[in-house]
Design a protein around this motif. Structure first.
Motif, PDB file in Angstrom:
ATOM      1  N   PHE A   1      -5.185   2.336   8.319  1.00  0.00           N
ATOM      2  CA  PHE A   1      -5.307   0.973   7.803  1.00  0.00           C
ATOM      3  C   PHE A   1      -4.621  -0.014   8.739  1.00  0.00           C
ATOM      4  CE2 PHE A   1      -4.395  -2.033   4.026  1.00  0.00           C
ATOM      5  CZ  PHE A   1      -5.589  -2.710   4.239  1.00  0.00           C
ATOM      6  N   ALA A   2      -3.513   0.393   9.342  1.00  0.00           N
ATOM      7  CA  ALA A   2      -2.792  -0.476  10.270  1.00  0.00           C
ATOM      8  C   ALA A   2      -3.665  -0.858  11.469  1.00  0.00           C
ATOM      9  CB  ALA A   2      -1.520   0.213  10.754  1.00  0.00           C
TER      10      ALA A   2
ATOM     11  N   SER B   1       8.340   4.106   7.207  1.00  0.00           N
ATOM     12  CA  SER B   1       7.354   4.337   8.256  1.00  0.00           C
ATOM     13  C   SER B   1       7.267   5.824   8.589  1.00  0.00           C
ATOM     14  CB  SER B   1       7.760   3.543   9.502  1.00  0.00           C
ATOM     15  OG  SER B   1       9.088   3.854   9.849  1.00  0.00           O
TER      16      SER B   1
ATOM     17  N   LEU C   1       3.015  -1.453   4.415  1.00  0.00           N
ATOM     18  CA  LEU C   1       2.565  -0.065   4.362  1.00  0.00           C
ATOM     19  C   LEU C   1       3.762   0.829   4.042  1.00  0.00           C
ATOM     20  CD1 LEU C   1       0.303  -0.095   7.539  1.00  0.00           C
ATOM     21  CD2 LEU C   1      -0.326  -0.630   5.173  1.00  0.00           C
TER      22      LEU C   1
ATOM     23  N   TYR D   1       5.637  -1.916   8.375  1.00  0.00           N
ATOM     24  CA  TYR D   1       5.876  -0.550   7.914  1.00  0.00           C
ATOM     25  C   TYR D   1       7.216  -0.476   7.181  1.00  0.00           C
ATOM     26  CZ  TYR D   1       2.096   1.822  10.431  1.00  0.00           C
ATOM     27  OH  TYR D   1       0.876   2.268  10.867  1.00  0.00           O
TER      28      TYR D   1
ATOM     29  N   ASN E   1      -2.235   5.114   5.856  1.00  0.00           N
ATOM     30  CA  ASN E   1      -1.692   3.833   6.303  1.00  0.00           C
ATOM     31  C   ASN E   1      -1.768   3.614   7.804  1.00  0.00           C
ATOM     32  OD1 ASN E   1      -1.117   2.525   3.911  1.00  0.00           O
ATOM     33  ND2 ASN E   1       0.908   3.447   3.698  1.00  0.00           N
TER      34      ASN E   1
ATOM     35  N   CYS F   1       1.301  -6.671   9.799  1.00  0.00           N
ATOM     36  CA  CYS F   1       1.449  -5.346   9.186  1.00  0.00           C
ATOM     37  C   CYS F   1       2.914  -4.919   9.288  1.00  0.00           C
ATOM     38  CB  CYS F   1       0.531  -4.369   9.913  1.00  0.00           C
ATOM     39  SG  CYS F   1       0.879  -2.653   9.654  1.00  0.00           S
TER      40      CYS F   1
ATOM     41  N   VAL G   1       0.844  -1.192   0.000  1.00  0.00           N
ATOM     42  CA  VAL G   1       0.000   0.000   0.000  1.00  0.00           C
ATOM     43  C   VAL G   1       0.887   1.252   0.000  1.00  0.00           C
ATOM     44  CG1 VAL G   1      -1.858   1.239   1.160  1.00  0.00           C
ATOM     45  CG2 VAL G   1      -1.761  -1.262   1.293  1.00  0.00           C
TER      46      VAL G   1
END
Length: 406
Positions: free
Chosen positions: A103-104, A119, A93, A116, A100, A114, A9
């Motif tokens: 979404f996490a 990040s 992400l 990152y 994001n 998940c 994503v």
């Protein structure tokens, strides 16, 4: 074992770039992996099945983002449904924190690992954001050593890989070759203008950049300007601005590294492009402008004295940075002429070498892909074990039922 399913994503041009390289490396290490998610043209070319391409609507700013918030909210709900159906073994992400990080939280509730990658910039925004990431992330892939320390202290499971641009940015093309390829004069100096990837920032920065070059011509007669953009989604806007400014600047798309290689100086929108220009050894000035509201809020929240990545990495001013009201054509011209001087150019290039060392060893993308696959395989093995236990339980139930019949 069945092929892994991994969702990636990304929401902006830089995320699309890094997502594409990560996707290629994941598929190189494990070709049967199925990749899908959100990103741009580069990720699609790399083998990611795109469910949504947000690069055309991506914005920067606290209040400006409201314009596309409803669209992103719908996408978030849609992705939640897709995750339920697809049950990916991992979701990566990539930057785009406004989307994001939300979404996490959804992924955490659903039990989907998940990861990152690029990040949220906790070294700029403070420990609170690091703690939020630590609560939702299965793994954080860190690209800066100082970023690793902040996440570690916040309790995140973090691994440092180095910065992918060390691998992504190619060695510079010879100046003469680059200029010939781009149709530039070999005898006159060249300045590259990198106005960013979002329409919003291009409209804010490019007119100022072009006016700065016009002033700089008084100091460096005959200097040629080349405007480099990554994607054709903003090409029409850029062409209109160049024509409206009565500028002779040349426009190129998808050839940023070549444009930088053929240049003596660069004027760059603050962001990833600062690192790219630095890795290619081009002296530069970094500028940025946002709306007054966005700038005011950022000043209250951001915790660092410098904003351009070469300066952040080294901890001192390697390149000049001019923000908001300081980013005037006169000020920009002054700084460009300053870094045009031989002593200053030599100093910047020496500082670039230190920056390059601080960015870590090559192989960052390879290490990041290995981490992603390790997380995904771990989840897949857990799923397979769960399925085996369910099947065994069903078989035992069936055997007991048959015994009862007998």
């Amino acid at each position: 074992m069945r092929g892994l399913k991994i969702m990636l994503v990304a929401g902006e041009a830089s995320g699309d770039l890094h997502g594409s390289h990560l996707a290629k490396e994941i598929l190189r290490q494990r070709p049967t992996t199925r990749l899908f998610g959100m990103g741009g043209a580069l990720m699609k070319e790399a083998g990611v099945r795109l469910l949504f391409n947000p690069t055309a609507i991506s914005t920067l700013g606290f209040l400006e983002a409201i314009r596309s918030a409803q669209v992103l909210r719908r996408v978030l709900l849609r992705f939640s449904e897709i995750v339920d159906r697809q049950q990916p073994q991992a979701v990566v992400l990539i930057d785009f924190p406004g989307f994001n990080m939300r979404f996490a939280e959804i992924l955490k509730r659903k039990g989907i690992p998940c990861i990152y990658y690029f990040s949220p910039s906790v070294w700029a925004w403070g420990r609170g954001r690091a703690e939020k990431v630590a609560e939702t992330a299965t793994k954080v892939i860190s690209i800066f050593p100082f970023e690793y320390d902040v996440y570690k202290e916040a309790g995140a499971d973090v691994e440092y890989v180095g910065h992918p641009l060390v691998d992504i940015v190619p060695p510079p093309v010879a100046t003469v070759v680059a200029r010939e390829n781009l149709g530039l004069s070999l005898d006159q100096p060249v300045i590259a203008l990198l106005p960013g990837s979002r329409r919003q920032e291009i409209r804010a920065l490019l007119p100022t950049m072009l006016r700065s070059v016009r002033l700089l011509e008084e100091d460096i007669p005959g200097i040629q300007a080349i405007v480099a953009i990554a994607h054709d989604t903003v090409k029409e806007d850029v062409q209109h601005i160049i024509q409206s400014s009565d500028s002779n600047a040349k426009l190129v798309q998808g050839r940023t590294y070549e444009a930088l290689s053929g240049s003596d100086l660069a004027l760059v929108a603050n962001g990833t492009a600062n690192l790219e220009a630095a890795l290619l050894g081009i002296p530069q000035v970094s500028i940025y402008k946002a709306s007054s509201s966005t700038y005011y809020i950022a000043k209250l929240i951001v915790k660092i004295p410098r904003v351009s990545l070469p300066n952040i990495v080294t901890g001192r001013e390697v390149i000049p940075e001019l923000l908001q009201n300081d980013a005037t054509p006169a000020n920009i011209r002054e700084q460009l002429f300053k870094i045009w001087q031989p002593d200053e150019r030599a100093r910047i290039k020496a500082d670039y070498e230190e920056m390059r060392r601080l960015l870590g060893e090559s192989g960052a993308v390879r290490r990041a892909a290995r981490i992603v696959l390790n997380v995904a395989v771990g989840k897949s093995q857990g799923q397979a074990k769960d399925e085996f236990l369910r099947d065994r339980s069903a078989t035992a139930d069936q055997e007991r039922a048959e015994q009862d019949i007998d």
